[in-house]
Write a protein that holds these residues in place. Sequence first.
Motif, mmCIF file in Angstrom:
data_model
loop_
_atom_site.group_PDB
_atom_site.id
_atom_site.type_symbol
_atom_site.label_atom_id
_atom_site.label_comp_id
_atom_site.label_asym_id
_atom_site.label_seq_id
_atom_site.Cartn_x
_atom_site.Cartn_y
_atom_site.Cartn_z
ATOM 1 N N ALA A 1 0.827 -1.204 0.000
ATOM 2 C CA ALA A 1 0.000 0.000 0.000
ATOM 3 C C ALA A 1 0.867 1.262 0.000
ATOM 4 O O ALA A 1 0.568 2.231 -0.714
ATOM 5 N N ALA A 2 1.951 1.259 0.773
ATOM 6 C CA ALA A 2 2.820 2.430 0.844
ATOM 7 C C ALA A 2 3.493 2.696 -0.494
ATOM 8 O O ALA A 2 3.582 3.849 -0.949
ATOM 9 N N ALA A 3 3.983 1.639 -1.146
ATOM 10 C CA ALA A 3 4.699 1.817 -2.410
ATOM 11 C C ALA A 3 3.774 2.327 -3.510
ATOM 12 O O ALA A 3 4.129 3.239 -4.268
ATOM 13 N N VAL A 4 2.579 1.756 -3.602
ATOM 14 C CA VAL A 4 1.715 2.095 -4.727
ATOM 15 C C VAL A 4 1.144 3.499 -4.612
ATOM 16 O O VAL A 4 0.852 4.154 -5.627
ATOM 17 N N VAL A 5 1.009 4.017 -3.391
ATOM 18 C CA VAL A 5 0.396 5.328 -3.231
ATOM 19 C C VAL A 5 1.399 6.470 -3.384
ATOM 20 O O VAL A 5 1.005 7.627 -3.578
ATOM 21 N N VAL A 6 2.703 6.186 -3.327
ATOM 22 C CA VAL A 6 3.712 7.246 -3.349
ATOM 23 C C VAL A 6 3.619 8.126 -4.597
ATOM 24 O O VAL A 6 3.549 9.361 -4.486
ATOM 25 N N PRO A 7 3.620 7.570 -5.817
ATOM 26 C CA PRO A 7 3.524 8.471 -6.980
ATOM 27 C C PRO A 7 2.202 9.214 -7.049
ATOM 28 O O PRO A 7 2.144 10.352 -7.535
ATOM 29 N N ILE A 8 1.143 8.606 -6.550
ATOM 30 C CA ILE A 8 -0.162 9.272 -6.541
ATOM 31 C C ILE A 8 -0.130 10.461 -5.587
ATOM 32 O O ILE A 8 -0.561 11.572 -5.928
ATOM 33 N N ALA A 9 0.385 10.239 -4.384
ATOM 34 C CA ALA A 9 0.421 11.305 -3.377
ATOM 35 C C ALA A 9 1.369 12.427 -3.782
ATOM 36 O O ALA A 9 1.119 13.601 -3.484
ATOM 37 N N GLY A 10 2.481 12.076 -4.452
ATOM 38 C CA GLY A 10 3.392 13.115 -4.916
ATOM 39 C C GLY A 10 2.721 14.048 -5.913
ATOM 40 O O GLY A 10 2.894 15.274 -5.862
ATOM 41 N N LYS A 11 1.946 13.479 -6.825
ATOM 42 C CA LYS A 11 1.221 14.300 -7.802
ATOM 43 C C LYS A 11 0.162 15.152 -7.117
ATOM 44 O O LYS A 11 -0.013 16.338 -7.456
ATOM 45 N N LEU A 12 -0.540 14.590 -6.146
ATOM 46 C CA LEU A 12 -1.548 15.357 -5.421
ATOM 47 C C LEU A 12 -0.914 16.523 -4.667
ATOM 48 O O LEU A 12 -1.514 17.592 -4.536
ATOM 49 N N GLY A 13 0.311 16.321 -4.158
ATOM 50 C CA GLY A 13 1.011 17.418 -3.499
ATOM 51 C C GLY A 13 1.309 18.556 -4.456
ATOM 52 O O GLY A 13 1.247 19.736 -4.084
ATOM 53 N N ASP A 14 1.644 18.233 -5.712
ATOM 54 C CA ASP A 14 1.841 19.266 -6.724
ATOM 55 C C ASP A 14 0.548 20.008 -7.023
ATOM 56 O O ASP A 14 0.538 21.226 -7.225
ATOM 57 N N MET A 15 -0.546 19.276 -7.047
ATOM 58 C CA MET A 15 -1.824 19.867 -7.453
ATOM 59 C C MET A 15 -2.474 20.693 -6.348
ATOM 60 O O MET A 15 -3.010 21.772 -6.601
ATOM 61 N N PHE A 16 -2.450 20.165 -5.125
ATOM 62 C CA PHE A 16 -3.215 20.794 -4.043
ATOM 63 C C PHE A 16 -2.348 21.389 -2.936
ATOM 64 O O PHE A 16 -2.881 21.935 -1.974
#
Length: 502
Positions: free
Chosen positions: A65-80
Amino acid sequence: MSTGGRPGPQEVSSRVQLIATIGAILALALASIDVSVVGAAMPRIADDLQGLGLYAWVGVSYAVAAAVVVPIAGKLGDMFGRKPVLLVGLGGFVIASWLCGIAQTMPQLVGFRGLAGLFGGILMANIFTLLADIYTPERRTQMQGLFFGVAGLSMVIGPPLGGFITDAWSWRWVFYVNVPLGLLAILAVAVGVPFVRTGASWRDIDFGGVLTLVLGVVPILIGLTLTGDGHAWTSPEVLGLLVGGALLLVVFFLVETRRASNPLVPFPLFRTNQFAVMVVVAFFSAFAMMGTTFYVPLLYQGVLGVSATHSGTLLIPMTLGLMLFGPVAGKVMTALPRYRLLAVFAMAAIMAGLLMLSSVGPHTGQVVPIVAMVLIGMGIGIAFPMATAVVQSAIPMSQMGAGTSQIQFWRMFAGPVALAVLGSILSGQIGVAGQAGVLGGGGVPPAQLADALHDLFLTSAIAVGIGLVATFFLKEVPLRDMSMARKASGGRGGAKGKTVTA
């Protein structure tokens, strides 16, 4: 205070910077130490919940779960913006930790640990990007070295701390202690981290990319985990998971490059020299770290005859290397125009340490492995923060979170790959039954185990050699001052908007 763009390092007061750093360190410590603390309590947990058959899956669910969410969360940090994403990660981690503490069955604990891994990955994806928001290049690289030292230190203090908490109170307190620490981190992040009010909305999220990435990465990670757990690479379970996951990642690539208007992973970044080289460096340095952390205790106990308690303390030289050389690397990078040489040195040191470990036999003594651990820790202590700092200085500001989280993703992905490859080598040499004999205190002669570990560490050294070759192709770019970069880009970050600082 409001400004027309994101605050640069010089625009954040020392007090706010300090509070934000404390919050980030607490968040990193929570996410890093949690795994090793829980590992020490697992035998008691499995006995209490009568779930020995799901023993390994408590860790697997968290890691996947930690590995798969990392690229998603990084992009969300850029957006929001980094602040709301960090707060969501911390709040979710606190809730998930409490749920783990009240779990009544092993399947419940597996599910709750997966939830904790999800929020832990959100934290890991944004903590190091946050440093780029509030520190100048030299200080940023030094702080990254310090932060990686905190993560390394957790590997050493986690197991004894978990054992102490379990014996003194109960295994449930291994999870409950995260609650007050997490609340303190939430307070520090809420007060200290600048808030960027962006124009992004949920409609801008690349849902197709999220879905195909998850469906592709999760089976691959589970398949790799099974190989390290004794399943053959050619078994139907492993082949089905690996092939299915690979096909879905092809679909993910097509979605990202042909359909997504705001792609989760900006694949053109891989055409950037610095990004491509540092991905290779991040992957193989993490590969070496995982192999060393997991198999050096076996070398000490099974080959050199060191007690289990003492063998754990012998990982300290590597941790000290991580802690001491990271900040030093930051100073050297900012003073050395040809810092490619530093990357070459780091990977060469890791490779030399692994080659030394491959030479250890029953009569070698402890000096050689200790020196090897120092070399590996020194190399990793330089390579980890350097990979992040170089990427942050080479990619567009609008992709800072996505790029930084990619480095973190490849580090995390290296873990199951290393355990799968190296575990297969070990089981091929001594057999699965032989591994059980070593862990149980008998069965495999030290000389036979030494031969198996020789091949294991030699394979790790060859793998790191790929990273070493890649460093020769690194093209240096000046380390970026984030305040100047924001002024050059008109104050734009991941999305248009204004900044409100705490």
